[in-house]
Design an enzyme around this catalytic site. Structure first.
Site, PDB file in Angstrom:
ATOM      1  N   TRP A 190       0.932  -1.139   0.048  1.00 51.37           N
ATOM      2  CA  TRP A 190      -0.232  -0.013   0.131  1.00 51.37           C
ATOM      3  C   TRP A 190       0.975   1.319  -0.205  1.00 51.37           C
ATOM      4  O   TRP A 190       1.859   1.302   0.618  1.00 51.37           O
ATOM      5  CB  TRP A 190      -1.151   0.083   1.146  1.00 51.37           C
ATOM      6  CG  TRP A 190      -0.361  -0.293   2.636  1.00 51.37           C
ATOM      7  CD1 TRP A 190       0.823  -0.086   2.932  1.00 51.37           C
ATOM      8  CD2 TRP A 190      -1.020  -0.934   3.731  1.00 51.37           C
ATOM      9  NE1 TRP A 190       0.917  -0.437   4.392  1.00 51.37           N
ATOM     10  CE2 TRP A 190      -0.446  -1.029   4.827  1.00 51.37           C
ATOM     11  CE3 TRP A 190      -2.380  -1.287   3.849  1.00 51.37           C
ATOM     12  CZ2 TRP A 190      -0.619  -1.478   5.911  1.00 51.37           C
ATOM     13  CZ3 TRP A 190      -2.824  -1.765   4.927  1.00 51.37           C
ATOM     14  CH2 TRP A 190      -1.793  -2.242   6.108  1.00 51.37           C
ATOM     15  N   ARG A 194      -2.182   6.271   1.134  1.00 44.37           N
ATOM     16  CA  ARG A 194      -3.483   5.505   1.081  1.00 44.37           C
ATOM     17  C   ARG A 194      -4.171   5.124   2.397  1.00 44.37           C
ATOM     18  O   ARG A 194      -3.608   5.304   3.517  1.00 44.37           O
ATOM     19  CB  ARG A 194      -3.280   4.003   0.273  1.00 44.37           C
ATOM     20  CG  ARG A 194      -3.014   4.292  -1.169  1.00 44.37           C
ATOM     21  CD  ARG A 194      -3.977   5.031  -1.917  1.00 44.37           C
ATOM     22  NE  ARG A 194      -3.794   4.986  -3.198  1.00 44.37           N
ATOM     23  CZ  ARG A 194      -4.105   5.639  -4.039  1.00 44.37           C
ATOM     24  NH1 ARG A 194      -5.135   6.496  -3.905  1.00 44.37           N
ATOM     25  NH2 ARG A 194      -3.779   5.822  -5.450  1.00 44.37           N
ATOM     26  N   ASP A 287       2.814  -4.006 -14.017  1.00 47.78           N
ATOM     27  CA  ASP A 287       2.038  -3.174 -13.884  1.00 47.78           C
ATOM     28  C   ASP A 287       1.174  -2.508 -14.636  1.00 47.78           C
ATOM     29  O   ASP A 287       1.596  -2.611 -15.987  1.00 47.78           O
ATOM     30  CB  ASP A 287       2.679  -1.965 -12.672  1.00 47.78           C
ATOM     31  CG  ASP A 287       1.851  -1.585 -11.493  1.00 47.78           C
ATOM     32  OD1 ASP A 287       1.020  -1.097 -11.624  1.00 47.78           O
ATOM     33  OD2 ASP A 287       2.127  -2.103 -10.381  1.00 47.78           O
TER      34      ASP A 287
END
Length: 488
Positions: A190, A194, A287
């Protein structure tokens, strides 16, 4: 349209011809990615792989592979109608004071609806039909995809991560990918800004020696999944927003090992903790940029318990060079963003995130310009108003005679209305996605604003050009003549 759970959504999609059951044996190692990628690029259906090689649990892929299915998941019948959801969020984010008693009464039903949409806790739930604990926990029994040849290993790609900071009533729901590194170990990737990471940081400050409770729901209902990726106001929980989308309260169940609440209808729930100081190198993984990201260290999530349905479905996806599922989500959520931005900046006519720009790295804004320097104010507003655009590297602003969604129009405006030195804004040392290897420092880079608006006095000393347009009556006469010309 309301969906009780993920299976209800699958049933509706199948009825509409929007879901295909794959009975052939398919390997979660690379093969599923290739099949889903080809299907998505053809705007094909969601895929339910019923026979994943080496596993007994079916895999659901490409669920949100078209903007139309994203809209359906949010209870809307079309992508265009998502703007109504954006208007609701704009109202909830910055509610204006009532203009009078009649106005106050007219807004009361909206506030009552929101107040009544808090989650409903139930005592028993389908996500707890089967309980696996202790040494019986084995994440390798699940068909977790390895998406790309250079990936470090299997990756959980649609985890709904549930956290709560110390002394907070509101839980945070976020989607953070997780690398599988052991029978009961996942790496929680994360980013520092966030919600889950912020909860974890506050927990460490308040309870530095205690493990941090975490729950992960896999295969929640579509409203709950999409609520976790929508710009919900901080005063509104994702569960409450999902209830608004669904038209019914989100049913949650208390986890067995903590006070966290998981979606009661989820297919699988992972319960566990992050132990203080336990970190591991994560990646590399392919990604949404179209590249493999560099290795970085993130906290390790220790799974102490798995609860699930008797015959669960594993929900998965992949990320890669656009278009991929995150890019498709970006196209749909774009329509939600427009009213939110217009509420704060009424001069904005349209806002567009080109999917080729990796969902958020470039934005095109059209506006009704009102004064010199106005475009620069809008640029700064885009970068600062919503945290979703913190990482947007390029913002192009032009007038409302330009179609933000037509590159031919946008390029014409850039090349005819811009002087590079005067109309380019550079901002250095700003937050940047750490996956952006083009930035000079991980997590810190620059931003560029392009003012492609017509220039006003004070911005230029020259006579500004007037756009060429044919007289309307001439166009009408030619329309009448066209069929006689034999050109088509």
């Amino acid at each position: 349209m309301q969906y009780r759970d993920l299976r209800d959504f699958i049933r509706i999609l199948e009825q509409r011809g929007e879901l295909k059951r794959i009975t052939a044996e398919v390997d979660p190692h690379l093969e599923m990615t290739e099949i889903c990628d080809r299907t998505l690029r053809r705007e094909g259906p969601a895929l339910l792989f019923e026979n994943p090689r080496g596993y007994s649990i079916p895999v659901l892929g490409n669920l949100f592979g078209t903007p139309g299915r994203v809209a359906l998941g949010m209870g809307a019948e079309s992508v265009e109608s998502l703007r109504e959801i954006g208007k609701l969020l704009a109202f909830l984010k910055e509610p204006e004071p009532p203009k009078g008693l009649r106005d106050a009464w007219s807004k009361l039903p909206i506030f009552k609806q929101v107040m009544n949409m808090g989650p409903k806790e139930v005592s028993s739930a389908s996500c707890q039909e089967v309980i696996i604990e202790g040494d019986d926990v084995d994440l390798y029994q699940y068909p977790i995809q390895t998406c790309w040849p250079g990936d470090a290993g299997p990756l959980v790609t649609w985890p709904l991560v549930i956290t709560r900071g110390p002394n907070k009533a509101r839980q945070n729901l976020g989607i953070y990918r997780q690398q599988l590194i052991g029978r009961n170990k996942l790496i929680m990737r994360w980013l520092s800004h966030r919600g889950g990471a912020l909860d974890y940081r506050e927990w460490r400050e308040a309870h530095p020696m205690e493990p941090f409770p975490v729950a992960v729901a896999l295969g929640a209902d579509p409203a709950t999944i999409l609520g976790a990726v929508t710009p919900v106001p901080d005063t509104l929980s994702e569960y409450a927003f999902a209830g608004l989308l669904r038209g019914n309260k989100t049913e949650v169940v208390r986890c067995i090992g903590s006070d966290l609440q998981a979606p009661a209808s989820a297919e699988i729930v992972l319960e566990g903790v992050i132990h203080p100081g336990e970190m591991a190198p994560e990646g590399p993984f392919g990604d949404h940029t179209g590249y493999y990201n560099e290795v970085d260290r993130f906290p390790v999530f220790t799974v102490e318990r798995i609860t699930q349905r008797k015959k669960p479905i594993y929900h998965s996806t992949y990320t890669g060079r656009p278009p991929d599922e995150p890019a498709v989500l970006g196209v749909a959520l774009n329509e939600v963003f427009v009213p939110i931005l217009q509420k704060q900046f009424p001069e904005i006519v349209d806002f567009y995130l080109p999917p080729e720009g990796c969902s958020y790295r470039m934005a095109v804004v059209t506006m009704k310009k009102q004064y010199p320097g106005h475009a620069k104010r809008v640029m700064m507003g885009v970068w600062s108003f919503l945290r979703q655009f913190m990482y947007t590297k390029f913002v192009i602003v032009t007038d409302d005679d330009v179609n933000a969604r037509d590159w031919k129009d946008v390029i014409w405006a850039i090349t005819t209305r811009m002087d590079p030195a005067r109309d380019t804004v550079m901002v250095e040392n700003t937050p940047i996605d750490y996956l952006d290897f083009a930035s000079p420092v991980s997590g810190l880079g620059s931003k560029m604003g392009l003012d492609a608006t017509n220039k006003w006095p004070g911005e230029t000393q020259r006579e500004w050009g007037r756009t060429i347009q044919m007289d309307a009556d001439v166009k009408a006469r030619v329309d009448d003549l066209w069929s006689q010309l034999g050109i088509d």
